[in-house]
Design an enzyme around this catalytic site. Structure first.
Site, PDB file in Angstrom:
ATOM      1  CD  GLU A 121      -2.911   0.762   2.399  1.00  0.00           C
ATOM      2  OE1 GLU A 121      -4.054   0.309   2.252  1.00  0.00           O
ATOM      3  OE2 GLU A 121      -2.450   1.092   3.492  1.00  0.00           O
ATOM      4  CB  CYS A 124       3.234   6.594   3.987  1.00  0.00           C
ATOM      5  SG  CYS A 124       3.760   5.153   4.940  1.00  0.00           S
ATOM      6  CB  CYS A 157       8.487  -6.896   7.375  1.00  0.00           C
ATOM      7  SG  CYS A 157       9.960  -6.259   8.216  1.00  0.00           S
ATOM      8  CB  CYS A 214       8.051  -5.795  15.259  1.00  0.00           C
ATOM      9  SG  CYS A 214       9.619  -5.153  14.675  1.00  0.00           S
ATOM     10  CB  CYS A 255       4.601  -4.996  13.181  1.00  0.00           C
ATOM     11  SG  CYS A 255       4.523  -4.541  11.438  1.00  0.00           S
ATOM     12  N   GLY A 300       7.433  -3.172   5.264  1.00  0.00           N
ATOM     13  CA  GLY A 300       8.806  -3.616   5.044  1.00  0.00           C
ATOM     14  C   GLY A 300       9.849  -2.851   5.818  1.00  0.00           C
ATOM     15  CD  GLU A 301      14.340  -2.081   8.596  1.00  0.00           C
ATOM     16  OE1 GLU A 301      13.569  -1.804   9.523  1.00  0.00           O
ATOM     17  OE2 GLU A 301      15.174  -1.279   8.132  1.00  0.00           O
ATOM     18  CB  SER A 324      10.914   4.402   9.340  1.00  0.00           C
ATOM     19  OG  SER A 324      10.609   3.798  10.574  1.00  0.00           O
ATOM     20  CG  LEU A 351      14.632   3.419  21.022  1.00  0.00           C
ATOM     21  CD1 LEU A 351      15.825   3.019  20.172  1.00  0.00           C
ATOM     22  CD2 LEU A 351      14.857   4.844  21.563  1.00  0.00           C
ATOM     23  CG  HIS A 352       9.203  -0.006  19.103  1.00  0.00           C
ATOM     24  ND1 HIS A 352       8.480   1.114  18.766  1.00  0.00           N
ATOM     25  CD2 HIS A 352       9.522  -0.604  17.919  1.00  0.00           C
ATOM     26  CE1 HIS A 352       8.364   1.186  17.447  1.00  0.00           C
ATOM     27  NE2 HIS A 352       8.990   0.165  16.921  1.00  0.00           N
ATOM     28  CG  ASN A 367      -3.249   1.904  14.887  1.00  0.00           C
ATOM     29  OD1 ASN A 367      -4.346   2.317  15.264  1.00  0.00           O
ATOM     30  ND2 ASN A 367      -2.379   2.668  14.251  1.00  0.00           N
ATOM     31  CB  CYS A 418      -8.813  -1.765   5.983  1.00  0.00           C
ATOM     32  SG  CYS A 418      -8.219  -0.244   6.681  1.00  0.00           S
TER      33      CYS A 418
HETATM   34  N1  SAH Z   1      10.183  -1.377   9.198  1.00  0.00           N
HETATM   35  C1  SAH Z   1      10.395  -0.026   9.510  1.00  0.00           C
HETATM   36  C2  SAH Z   1       9.427   0.916   8.813  1.00  0.00           C
HETATM   37  C3  SAH Z   1       7.991   0.500   8.700  1.00  0.00           C
HETATM   38  S1  SAH Z   1       7.103   0.405  10.192  1.00  0.00           S
HETATM   39  C4  SAH Z   1      10.367   0.191  11.013  1.00  0.00           C
HETATM   40  O1  SAH Z   1       9.993  -0.720  11.739  1.00  0.00           O
HETATM   41  O2  SAH Z   1      10.770   1.269  11.448  1.00  0.00           O
HETATM   42  C5  SAH Z   1       6.756   2.118  10.597  1.00  0.00           C
HETATM   43  C6  SAH Z   1       6.447   2.346  12.087  1.00  0.00           C
HETATM   44  O3  SAH Z   1       5.173   1.800  12.480  1.00  0.00           O
HETATM   45  C7  SAH Z   1       7.469   1.679  12.990  1.00  0.00           C
HETATM   46  O4  SAH Z   1       7.906   2.561  13.990  1.00  0.00           O
HETATM   47  C8  SAH Z   1       6.668   0.543  13.568  1.00  0.00           C
HETATM   48  O5  SAH Z   1       7.214   0.114  14.778  1.00  0.00           O
HETATM   49  C9  SAH Z   1       5.292   1.131  13.715  1.00  0.00           C
HETATM   50  N2  SAH Z   1       4.249   0.109  13.925  1.00  0.00           N
HETATM   51  C10 SAH Z   1       4.232  -1.159  13.500  1.00  0.00           C
HETATM   52  N3  SAH Z   1       3.098  -1.798  13.879  1.00  0.00           N
HETATM   53  C11 SAH Z   1       2.373  -0.922  14.577  1.00  0.00           C
HETATM   54  C12 SAH Z   1       1.090  -0.980  15.243  1.00  0.00           C
HETATM   55  N4  SAH Z   1       0.355  -2.089  15.232  1.00  0.00           N
HETATM   56  N5  SAH Z   1       0.669   0.123  15.889  1.00  0.00           N
HETATM   57  C13 SAH Z   1       1.407   1.262  15.875  1.00  0.00           C
HETATM   58  N6  SAH Z   1       2.590   1.387  15.258  1.00  0.00           N
HETATM   59  C14 SAH Z   1       3.087   0.308  14.609  1.00  0.00           C
HETATM   60 FE1  SF4 Z   2       6.812  -4.199  11.075  1.00  0.00          FE
HETATM   61 FE2  SF4 Z   2       8.859  -2.451  10.754  1.00  0.00          FE
HETATM   62 FE3  SF4 Z   2       9.036  -4.500  12.508  1.00  0.00          FE
HETATM   63 FE4  SF4 Z   2       9.041  -4.983   9.871  1.00  0.00          FE
HETATM   64  S1  SF4 Z   2      10.581  -3.881  11.022  1.00  0.00           S
HETATM   65  S2  SF4 Z   2       7.923  -6.144  11.429  1.00  0.00           S
HETATM   66  S3  SF4 Z   2       7.587  -3.417   9.129  1.00  0.00           S
HETATM   67  S4  SF4 Z   2       7.600  -2.758  12.586  1.00  0.00           S
END
Ligand code: SAH
Ligand code: SF4
Length: 383
Positions: free
Chosen positions: A93, A106, A113, A117, A120, A173-174, A205, A228-229, A304, A347
């Site tokens: 998307e 975006c 990916c 995480c 995600c 994606g990363e 990112s 970071l998280h 989310n 969606c």
């Molecule tokens: N892969 C890269 C870029 C895409 S994700 C990265 O991880 O940075 C973009 C952002 O959305 C990241 O900070 C990711 O941690 C965050 N994200 C992923 N899943 C999410 C969710 N369910 N709710 C809120 N943010 C989320």
């Molecule tokens: Fe999702 Fe970014 Fe983690 Fe990949 S790196 S799983 S896109 S939050």
């Protein structure tokens, strides 16, 4: 059979090199670059200042082709989403987010990916494939064309009127696990003969691909956002498995090195707030200590939720309190606008028969308001 190259795969250097193999002069590459990226042309016949013989050669060997749009949706506030077919029944998307002072696109860099995480939706579904340079820059090429077509008064086919002022690589994606395809796309975004964006208006990112952060600093030091998280390794390794390979100490050292290349900049730290997991005042205070000597801003993203995830979003007061700890320590912290618990239905409509694994990824980046997104026909090509 006709050997086909996709000109969207080439940045300036690659296009020049390819033209040389065709016995063409370097200035031809510049001309074609401008037609393709500044004017959004995909028909070589339109390229009126290019010699007819070259136009014919190009028509025989090359194409300008972005990923096919499966569907597009427009929300009430002007946010527009495109679902793109990446084959095998999957989709990624692209999201256009208009704001008073900017318009951000975006974009996605991979289908799925591999980082996986825990919070995600994209990561939970696994990795399908890398997008090519053409498929990445093609999102900007296509969106720019379509937004100009949607606002013809501003466009008139002019080269200089851009619909998109900022790009974030925060879709699916990363990006730094697809470095070789991402780099030429970034170079095109910055190239004055292509999109001409300043490097502060292009943000990569990353979840923490340390070696590639160093390469990016050398090759193309655009704005950097780091996901970071968590303020310590024990928690971060649980949330972002890549942390086991590149732990926090190394990641933060890489952030400091990145800033050496662009000392007037800052790192944006993204921090998804997960109720009861990483959202206490104690976590916030620990975070303050970890980033003390790094020029940075925080982007707090309330989680989310998505089907199948047991994680929860903290309530608004917890989010405010967490932000206040950072602010009291002198850090700039913004909370990303996230309305939209009921958008999933919309969606679903948008995805239709295609598996849309990106929707949450794009939504969290775009913070699309929770409105029903009507399906609108995809606009015809730009004039
Ligand atoms: N892969 C890269 C870029 C895409 S994700 C990265 O991880 O940075 C973009 C952002 O959305 C990241 O900070 C990711 O941690 C965050 N994200 C992923 N899943 C999410 C969710 N369910 N709710 C809120 N943010 C989320
Ligand atoms: Fe999702 Fe970014 Fe983690 Fe990949 S790196 S799983 S896109 S939050």
């Amino acid at each position: 059979m006709k050997a086909e190259v996709n000109l969207l795969d080439f940045d300036r250097a690659a296009l020049t090199a390819w033209f040389e193999t065709q016995g063409e002069k370097p200035f031809r590459a510049r001309q074609v670059l401008r037609w393709v990226h500044r004017r959004g042309a995909d028909d070589f016949e339109q390229m009126s200042d290019v010699a007819r013989s070259l136009r014919e050669k190009l028509a025989a060997q090359a194409v300008v082709r972005a990923l096919p749009v499966v569907r597009s949706g427009l929300s009430a506030d002007g946010t527009r989403k495109w679902l793109l077919d990446v084959g095998k029944g999957e989709a990624v998307e692209t999201v256009f987010i208009p704001e008073p002072d900017r318009a951000t696109l975006c974009i996605s860099t991979q289908a799925g990916c591999a980082v996986n995480c825990r919070f995600c939706a994209t990561g939970m579904q696994g990795f399908s494939r890398n997008l090519s340079t053409a498929e990445i820059i093609g999102q900007l090429w296509m969106a720019e064309r379509q937004m100009r077509a949607a606002a013809p008064a501003a466009a008139h086919g002019a080269e200089s009127t851009r619909a998109i002022s900022n790009v974030v690589l925060m879709g699916m994606g990363e990006p730094l696990q697809n470095y070789d395809a991402v780099l030429p796309a970034l170079r095109l975004m910055l190239d004055d003969d292509a999109y001409g964006l300043s490097r502060r208006r292009v943000t990569v990112s990353t979840s923490g691909m340390v070696p590639m952060m160093d390469r990016l600093a050398r090759d193309c030091p655009v704005a950097l956002a780091v996901s970071l998280h968590a303020p310590n390794d024990a928690l971060r390794s649980e949330l972002v498995p890549l942390n086991r390979k590149y732990p926090l100490g190394e990641l933060l050292a890489a952030c400091r090195r990145y800033l050496v290349h662009s000392p007037r900049d800052f790192i944006t730290f993204e921090y998804v707030l997960l109720a009861g997991v990483n959202d206490s005042d104690r976590h916030a205070r620990e975070l303050v200590q970890r980033v003390r000597d790094i020029s940075c801003k925080f982007n707090l993203i309330p989680f989310n939720p998505f089907p199948g995830s047991k994680l929860r979003r903290p309530d608004a007061q917890r989010v405010r309190d967490f932000a206040a700890v950072l602010a009291d320590a002198g850090l700039v912290a913004t909370v990303r606008r996230t309305r939209g618990d009921d958008i999933d239905a919309a969606c679903g409509q948008l995805a239709g028969a295609v598996r849309d694994r990106t929707d949450l990824a794009a939504r969290r980046a775009a913070a699309i308001p929770a409105v029903t997104i009507p399906i609108v026909p995809v606009a015809a090509s730009a004039p």
